[in-house]
Design an enzyme around this catalytic site. Structure first.
Site, PDB file in Angstrom:
ATOM      1  N   LYS A  67      -3.214   5.007 -23.426  1.00 17.65           N
ATOM      2  CA  LYS A  67      -2.467   5.639 -24.516  1.00 17.65           C
ATOM      3  C   LYS A  67      -3.388   6.491 -25.386  1.00 17.65           C
ATOM      4  CE  LYS A  67      -1.141   4.052 -28.715  1.00 17.65           C
ATOM      5  NZ  LYS A  67      -1.153   5.248 -29.570  1.00 17.65           N
ATOM      6  N   LEU A 101       0.383  -0.639 -29.409  1.00 12.58           N
ATOM      7  CA  LEU A 101      -0.845  -0.145 -30.018  1.00 12.58           C
ATOM      8  C   LEU A 101      -0.412   0.782 -31.144  1.00 12.58           C
ATOM      9  CD1 LEU A 101      -3.196   0.740 -27.004  1.00 12.58           C
ATOM     10  CD2 LEU A 101      -3.398  -1.197 -28.564  1.00 12.58           C
ATOM     11  N   ASP A 102      -1.112   0.736 -32.271  1.00  8.73           N
ATOM     12  CA  ASP A 102      -0.764   1.576 -33.404  1.00  8.73           C
ATOM     13  C   ASP A 102      -0.769   3.056 -33.024  1.00  8.73           C
ATOM     14  OD1 ASP A 102      -0.684  -0.717 -34.986  1.00  8.73           O
ATOM     15  OD2 ASP A 102      -2.814  -0.543 -35.486  1.00  8.73           O
ATOM     16  N   PHE A 103      -0.051   3.846 -33.799  1.00  7.40           N
ATOM     17  CA  PHE A 103       0.034   5.296 -33.617  1.00  7.40           C
ATOM     18  C   PHE A 103      -1.356   5.922 -33.496  1.00  7.40           C
ATOM     19  CE2 PHE A 103       0.229   9.545 -35.632  1.00  7.40           C
ATOM     20  CZ  PHE A 103       1.152  10.165 -34.799  1.00  7.40           C
ATOM     21  N   THR A 105      -4.196   4.356 -32.713  1.00  5.34           N
ATOM     22  CA  THR A 105      -5.099   3.600 -31.840  1.00  5.34           C
ATOM     23  C   THR A 105      -4.878   4.041 -30.398  1.00  5.34           C
ATOM     24  OG1 THR A 105      -5.092   1.671 -33.305  1.00  5.34           O
ATOM     25  CG2 THR A 105      -5.729   1.289 -31.016  1.00  5.34           C
TER      26      THR A 105
END
Length: 242
Positions: A67, A101-103, A105
């Site tokens: 990602k 996963l955070d935006f 990260t």
């Protein structure tokens, strides 16, 4: 064996709740017989029909995505931002991310259409290791690193013991790169842990999940997991839940 309403929902006939209504109202047949009980489980060999239409079940699929930053760990976004499923436009199955996963990260994220597999990996008692590499402000002392290793108290409870490794430091820029190994799945946990010791995260990447790594992939690329990798993750997860 899977619950009947889950099979119907998975096939795209209706939401899980609507599938339950269809069952109770007598719209569903299993092997030619009307079933109205919600607890019924069916196997892949059972013939399921909704209002006379056969339910075609998707084959389970499992993907590993690298990602990039600036992508939402979701299947849709009401603000029109890029989501992780945008990288799988060629995939017919309706996949979704396992956890998130955070935006901001980057790193390793799993996607699947296998709900049982996803729930197993996300179970609170699951202790599958996740390895992150963080660039942080300042250079943490040995004592601060040790506090992460022992567990640190946050607003939603104390963290489990972690493993830390100082990879490098830049004394001139006052930054450090640290490897952190955890097995919890709380929201923004790595960032909150570093903030708690006074070293906010500048950049964060998840490099390993269980036995899986990002080897051979660039940001935005994905690959299908092998049967062996799926089995390894199942075995690892189930062993932790015993």
């Amino acid at each position: 064996m899977e619950r009947l309403q889950k099979v119907i929902a998975h096939a795209g006939f209706a939401s899980r709740r609507k599938a339950e209504e269809l069952i109770v109202e007598g719209h569903v047949k299993v092997n030619g017989k009307i079933v109205k009980e919600l607890g019924v489980k069916v196997s892949s060999s059972d013939r399921v029909e909704v209002n006379g239409i056969p339910v075609e079940r998707e084959e389970p699929v499992y993907f590993l995505l690298y990602k990039p930053r600036g992508v939402i760990s979701s299947v849709t976004d009401d603000k029109g931002r890029k989501v992780v499923t945008d990288f799988f436009q060629q995939i017919e199955q309706r996949i979704y991310p396992v956890g998130r996963l955070d935006f901001d990260t980057s790193g390793l994220l799993l996607l699947t259409n296998d709900g049982e597999f996803a729930n197993l990996l996300m179970h609170p008692k699951n202790e599958v290791e996740k390895v992150y590499v963080a660039k942080v402000k300042g250079i943490p002392s040995r004592e601060e690193m040790r506090s992460l290793e022992k567990g640190i108290r946050l607003e939603d409870g104390k963290t489990a013991p972690a493993k830390t490794k100082l990879i490098s430091m830049d004394k001139k820029k006052q930054t450090a790169i640290i490897e952190l190994t955890i097995h919890e799945g709380r929201n923004r946990l790595v960032r909150r842990m570093f903030e708690a010791i006074g070293h906010p995260v500048i950049k964060l990447k998840r490099e390993r999940y269980g036995t899986l790594t990002l080897q051979g992939l660039n940001a935005g690329e994905a690959r299908e997991l092998t049967a062996h990798e799926v089995k390894q993750l199942r075995t690892l997860s189930q062993s932790k839940l015993r």
